[in-house]
Design a protein around this motif. Sequence first.
Motif, PDB file in Angstrom:
ATOM      1  N   MET A 118     -32.539  19.927  50.218  1.00  0.00           N
ATOM      2  CA  MET A 118     -32.390  18.902  49.165  1.00  0.00           C
ATOM      3  C   MET A 118     -33.504  18.976  48.129  1.00  0.00           C
ATOM      4  O   MET A 118     -33.285  18.734  46.947  1.00  0.00           O
TER       5      MET A 118
ATOM      6  N   GLU B 272     -31.933   9.256  43.900  1.00  0.00           N
ATOM      7  CA  GLU B 272     -33.292   8.839  44.289  1.00  0.00           C
ATOM      8  C   GLU B 272     -34.336   9.888  43.907  1.00  0.00           C
ATOM      9  O   GLU B 272     -35.409   9.575  43.438  1.00  0.00           O
TER      10      GLU B 272
ATOM     11  N   GLN C  34     -26.276  10.138  46.352  1.00  0.00           N
ATOM     12  CA  GLN C  34     -27.295   9.072  46.456  1.00  0.00           C
ATOM     13  C   GLN C  34     -28.696   9.657  46.572  1.00  0.00           C
ATOM     14  O   GLN C  34     -29.638   9.204  45.930  1.00  0.00           O
ATOM     15  N   GLN C  35     -28.800  10.706  47.382  1.00  0.00           N
ATOM     16  CA  GLN C  35     -30.118  11.330  47.545  1.00  0.00           C
ATOM     17  C   GLN C  35     -30.628  11.900  46.227  1.00  0.00           C
ATOM     18  O   GLN C  35     -31.797  11.767  45.879  1.00  0.00           O
TER      19      GLN C  35
ATOM     20  N   HIS D 277     -23.368  10.935  50.029  1.00  0.00           N
ATOM     21  CA  HIS D 277     -24.725  11.008  50.560  1.00  0.00           C
ATOM     22  C   HIS D 277     -25.597  11.909  49.665  1.00  0.00           C
ATOM     23  O   HIS D 277     -26.712  11.538  49.268  1.00  0.00           O
TER      24      HIS D 277
END
Length: 376
Positions: free
Chosen positions: A205, A286, A282-283, A279
């Motif tokens: 990520m 952020e 959203q990551q 998911h």
Amino acid sequence: MTQHIGILTSGGDSPGLNAAIRAIGKSALGSGKQVIGFRDGFRGLMENRTMRLDRDVLSSILTLGGTILGTSRDKPHRMPVGGTVMDMTDVICDNYQRHNLDALVCIGGGGTQKNAYRLSQRGLNILTLPKTIDNDVAMTDVCFGFHTAMEIATEAIDRLHSTAHSHHRIIVVEMMGHNAGWLALGAGLAAGADVILIPEIPYDMVKVAQAIRQRQLKGTRFSIVAVAEGALSRQAYDVIASYKDKKAKAKESGNEKSKKKAEEAIDEFYRGRSSHALHLSQQLEEMTGLESRITILGHLQRGGTPSAIDRVLATRLGTACVRYIDEGLSGVMVAARGEGTEAVPLDQVVGKRHVIPAGHALIESARRVGTCLGDE
Ligand code: F6P
């Protein structure tokens, strides 16, 4: 003596199935054979539900999506019947004989190849054709359905570009492909996705967020992330790899119980991941401070009229199949090889999967045009 040919379509539908049914049907009728279709895959063969495939039926289906025969994921040896799962192979073999079949053509993906192989081991004359939008059947250059799905996914990403650009957003677009990333890589490259995540390359990520931030720093405030439904983070990849390892060991030692347990753990993992794109999105929000949205293309990729390339491929494989039947071949998959076809013995097809090899030319190309694949 007139020969009788049966056809069934099994597994997830994919564009080009009707073109293949037409090609097999027309060339079989043209050489004096009789053709019968079985509805809903192996279930129709077990339940003896048939469809007449004559010239009238075959003449208007070339451009249709889906399959006029219907399909299912039912397996001959594990078929739900009246609330229990039963081995219906004997019934299927009896029905094959009852219809006086000289050959049965099973059109499907990896699962279908396996089920067809099992039936050929029981003495039925089986030939198969490879279809799947995932393009992951082994021993063929390509499967029909893939090209159409790639076109649909490419158009979708093209359209998402302008809205992502206008709103300065990240858009995470999820494509089909649990085990192979051909669709995400192909459509991602064709439509210029900024990040492409595929099952073959575990992603980090931090690397993905870095790539998007780099674009921001250069003044580009939107990014398209094309992700295959089976793409995995490095951590998830390791978990799945350990289950796969357990499964392989259990298979080797003939421990059916452990094998089933490992398979269930893998299934469970993917079931719990239905909001994978969400998911990720959203990551990324952020980690980058950019707004993000998701689009899951899902079954759109399997629907509608097949591309010209898939129609031609399905016709090439379907007509070659009848030629192989005339040559007395069985127990083979009709594979696409270069511009021609090849009859590949089914035991060389089953148990393998055509995934993107490390260092494949398309991976190299993606890196060279600056696409982030999540690993560097
Ligand atoms: O047939 C292959 C495939 O399209 C996969 O890409 C996808 O994961 C799966 O089928 C979806 O299956 P279903 O239509 O049964 O939900």
